[in-house]
Scaffold this active site. Sequence first.
Site, PDB file in Angstrom:
ATOM      1  N   ARG A  31     -26.325  -2.848   6.442  1.00  0.00           N
ATOM      2  CA  ARG A  31     -26.299  -4.277   6.166  1.00  0.00           C
ATOM      3  C   ARG A  31     -26.549  -5.116   7.428  1.00  0.00           C
ATOM      4  O   ARG A  31     -26.761  -6.315   7.341  1.00  0.00           O
ATOM      5  CB  ARG A  31     -24.989  -4.693   5.504  1.00  0.00           C
ATOM      6  CG  ARG A  31     -23.763  -4.513   6.329  1.00  0.00           C
ATOM      7  CD  ARG A  31     -22.569  -5.144   5.659  1.00  0.00           C
ATOM      8  NE  ARG A  31     -22.487  -4.811   4.239  1.00  0.00           N
ATOM      9  CZ  ARG A  31     -21.453  -5.121   3.465  1.00  0.00           C
ATOM     10  NH1 ARG A  31     -20.429  -5.767   3.972  1.00  0.00           N
ATOM     11  NH2 ARG A  31     -21.436  -4.794   2.198  1.00  0.00           N
ATOM     12  N   GLU A  67     -19.835  -5.894   9.936  1.00  0.00           N
ATOM     13  CA  GLU A  67     -20.839  -5.121  10.680  1.00  0.00           C
ATOM     14  C   GLU A  67     -21.906  -6.014  11.307  1.00  0.00           C
ATOM     15  O   GLU A  67     -22.335  -5.780  12.435  1.00  0.00           O
ATOM     16  CB  GLU A  67     -21.489  -4.073   9.763  1.00  0.00           C
ATOM     17  CG  GLU A  67     -20.578  -2.885   9.419  1.00  0.00           C
ATOM     18  CD  GLU A  67     -19.522  -3.179   8.365  1.00  0.00           C
ATOM     19  OE1 GLU A  67     -19.554  -4.270   7.753  1.00  0.00           O
ATOM     20  OE2 GLU A  67     -18.646  -2.320   8.144  1.00  0.00           O
ATOM     21  N   LYS A  93       0.855  -1.180   0.000  1.00  0.00           N
ATOM     22  CA  LYS A  93       0.000   0.000   0.000  1.00  0.00           C
ATOM     23  C   LYS A  93       0.900   1.242   0.000  1.00  0.00           C
ATOM     24  O   LYS A  93       1.785   1.347   0.836  1.00  0.00           O
ATOM     25  CB  LYS A  93      -0.845  -0.028   1.277  1.00  0.00           C
ATOM     26  CG  LYS A  93      -2.274   0.339   1.056  1.00  0.00           C
ATOM     27  CD  LYS A  93      -3.139  -0.024   2.239  1.00  0.00           C
ATOM     28  CE  LYS A  93      -4.523   0.528   2.008  1.00  0.00           C
ATOM     29  NZ  LYS A  93      -5.540  -0.031   2.853  1.00  0.00           N
TER      30      LYS A  93
HETATM   31  C1  LIG Z   1     -19.189  -2.488   4.765  1.00  0.00           C
HETATM   32  C2  LIG Z   1     -17.984  -1.597   4.836  1.00  0.00           C
HETATM   33  N1  LIG Z   1     -17.363  -1.411   6.027  1.00  0.00           N
HETATM   34  C3  LIG Z   1     -16.287  -0.604   6.095  1.00  0.00           C
HETATM   35  C4  LIG Z   1     -15.825   0.030   4.982  1.00  0.00           C
HETATM   36  C5  LIG Z   1     -14.676   1.016   5.079  1.00  0.00           C
HETATM   37  N2  LIG Z   1     -13.503   0.519   4.319  1.00  0.00           N
HETATM   38  C6  LIG Z   1     -13.223   0.983   3.090  1.00  0.00           C
HETATM   39  S1  LIG Z   1     -11.859   0.285   2.438  1.00  0.00           S
HETATM   40  C7  LIG Z   1     -11.594  -0.604   3.832  1.00  0.00           C
HETATM   41  C8  LIG Z   1     -10.389  -1.486   3.937  1.00  0.00           C
HETATM   42  C9  LIG Z   1     -10.281  -2.413   2.785  1.00  0.00           C
HETATM   43  O1  LIG Z   1      -9.135  -3.162   2.944  1.00  0.00           O
HETATM   44  P1  LIG Z   1      -8.720  -4.189   1.830  1.00  0.00           P
HETATM   45  O2  LIG Z   1      -9.941  -4.918   1.345  1.00  0.00           O
HETATM   46  O3  LIG Z   1      -7.624  -5.031   2.342  1.00  0.00           O
HETATM   47  O4  LIG Z   1      -8.253  -3.256   0.636  1.00  0.00           O
HETATM   48  P2  LIG Z   1      -7.000  -2.244   0.599  1.00  0.00           P
HETATM   49  O5  LIG Z   1      -7.529  -0.884   0.903  1.00  0.00           O
HETATM   50  O6  LIG Z   1      -6.014  -2.691   1.628  1.00  0.00           O
HETATM   51  O7  LIG Z   1      -6.490  -2.362  -0.777  1.00  0.00           O
HETATM   52  C10 LIG Z   1     -12.578  -0.371   4.785  1.00  0.00           C
HETATM   53  C11 LIG Z   1     -12.638  -0.969   6.120  1.00  0.00           C
HETATM   54  C12 LIG Z   1     -16.514  -0.187   3.778  1.00  0.00           C
HETATM   55  N3  LIG Z   1     -16.143   0.424   2.650  1.00  0.00           N
HETATM   56  N4  LIG Z   1     -17.569  -1.014   3.739  1.00  0.00           N
END
Ligand SMILES: Cc1ncc(C[n+]2csc(CCOP(=O)(O)OP(=O)(O)O)c2C)c(N)n1
Length: 662
Positions: free
Chosen positions: A416, A388, A301
């Site tokens: 959700r 969630e 990242k």
């Molecule tokens: C239902 C939900 N909960 C929380 C989030 C907030 N959120 C956005 S991106 C993320 C992290 C995603 O991590 P990953 O899938 O590993 O992708 P990366 O950003 O590391 O590439 C979170 C928690 C969301 N978008 N949707």
Amino acid sequence: MSSYLEMVNGPAHVKKLTLPQLQELAGEIRQELIAGLSKAGGHLGPNLGVVELTIALHRVFNTPKDKFVWDVSHQVYVHKILTDRKDRFRTIRQTDGLNGFALRTESPHDCYGAGHAGTALSAALGMAAARDKKGTDENVVCIFGDAALTNGISFEALNNIGHTTKRFIGILNDNEWSIAKNVGAISAYLNKLITNPRYNKIAKDFEAFVRRLPKGELALKLAHKAEGGFKGAITGVGLQQTGKPEDADGRGGYGSPVFFEEMGMRYLGPIDGHDLPLLISTLEFAKTCDQPIVIHVLTQKGKGFEAALKFPEKFHGLGPYNAQTGETPAAKPNAAPMYQDVMGQTMVRLCQKNNTLVGITAAMPTGTGMKHLEKAMPDRYYDVGIAEEHAVIFAAGMATMGLHPVVAIYSSFLQRAYDCIHHDICLQDLPVIFCMDRAGLSANDGPTHHGLFDIAYLRTLPNVTAMAPKDEDELVDMMFTATHSNHPMFIRYPRGAAEGVPIKEEPKLLEIGKAEVIQNFSSNGRKKAALFGLGPMCAIARKAAEQLVAEGFDVAVINPRFTKPIDAGTTEFFGKAADLVVTLEDHVIMGGYGSAVLELFSEKNVTTPVVRIGWPDQFIEHASTQDELRKKYGLSVENTVVKVKAHFGEATATATKLIEVA
Ligand SMILES: Cc1ncc(C[n+]2csc(CCOP(=O)(O)OP(=O)(O)O)c2C)c(N)n1
């Protein structure tokens, strides 16, 4: 912009460049991401991590015929740049600009929209099943992060892939980070996979093998043969002892890909997600597989930007920054605190006095402010991952054991978990406190993140008490009050800066279902308007009242505080006393607070006209600022004044236009 990026206008051009040219293109895209987002901000870190992966995908596959389904889709900026949107890239997340997520209406290359985590595997599998049914031959590629994999829906999809289709390409983009550091057993498992030295050797052998391959069908056949051999070797790895009993799960041992294999997917990897030639060969190979396959890709990242590598959480998504140093503007002195920080700091205060309180976040320690509790009292803090539904039921379980959990989740992400709120919390009448952040607009994120529906979806459930503070001091009072209840309690508050009012030393216990009268009628014989301003709209109601009084009206302002139960006595009283009632809410009009007032008036035979100001029955787009959208849709002082005057026959030229929208 420099040379190769200038030349590339669509995926066809990516296919024309040589490997060294593509590598240069990757560098140029990184520079464009860093410079292009520095003014208005965005999801810099995740996109810097997928530059090579996205180039490789567009090199090997053909969108829009082939389908790329991105989980969350906050990492699609490179995809947007490579699919005809390069020239508008610097407008991303701004008014009339590109959306920050994949959006079906924006481009045929965005085959599936998202913004919430955990949906990609299911959606991609649905596409693959539809393709199989129709007998067409598109490739469906699902790109999901290591944290998205921890989500329940992802598992429901994985459970279903092996017996639904033979052709499915999953790409696990593993950077070890969610927004914060990824947590839980899946994250530990992936880490074990990465660190298994025997497995790394197999991956290296595969890498060397793929690199040696000439192009063409024969080579692919060979690859299949060899891969079968690798598979045997891989499944034989199993759990080997590392001799390190301190491993996260206490068992010691290295991971094996048996989990994916047992789900009916071939597992390939882990491979270096920044090695463009290797990515291209591996994807070429995956394209020919006649069994679902998951490619485990390791990415960094923030790659290519030192500050982002150093602070992955901060650079996951941020506002403006210095494109050279990564520095962000310092907070203005005496600026009002963020609501999320008031929530987190209040949690610490309350937990210090009440041993039963615990805090729960679903992978959003910073966004919700729960990090304050993590820091001050780690034993009272739980991060359950992007989960969630689990967070809510986990809280329900704790509540049955005498604890008083506080679950902090953005309003939109809580949607959700509606069944869990209904079936687990409300039906059992459990004392769980919900702090719903981002209730209202999340302006630059757009419709996936706006929290505009919670009043409506909670109002219908028995046992619910739901409130909205007018400022940060009242948020503290509401949290304090909630800790004294034995029933489900919900508090909604907006994103961003609070009102800047002082917070009392000791919070006050509020009377449940009691509104606050901020300004009464003066009963001076003038036309009377009662403005009910909920939450942040209270400030707008006050300002509108000032103007209306100056223009000769008699105006009362009420802070409703509660959307359930609403204060029947006060509402009926002002309803009967006024010539016009105006409700203002940062929520959809349909089914919201104003609707609750109308229902009450219908029951009590109050016939005073009611004007409801709130969001219309449509999905609200993204924009640079909340104020722009509020103004556009009439959630403003100006429109409130216009509406009151229009009702009393004093419509102005601008009135007609504004009245139409809200
Ligand atoms: C239902 C939900 N909960 C929380 C989030 C907030 N959120 C956005 S991106 C993320 C992290 C995603 O991590 P990953 O899938 O590993 O992708 P990366 O950003 O590391 O590439 C979170 C928690 C969301 N978008 N949707």
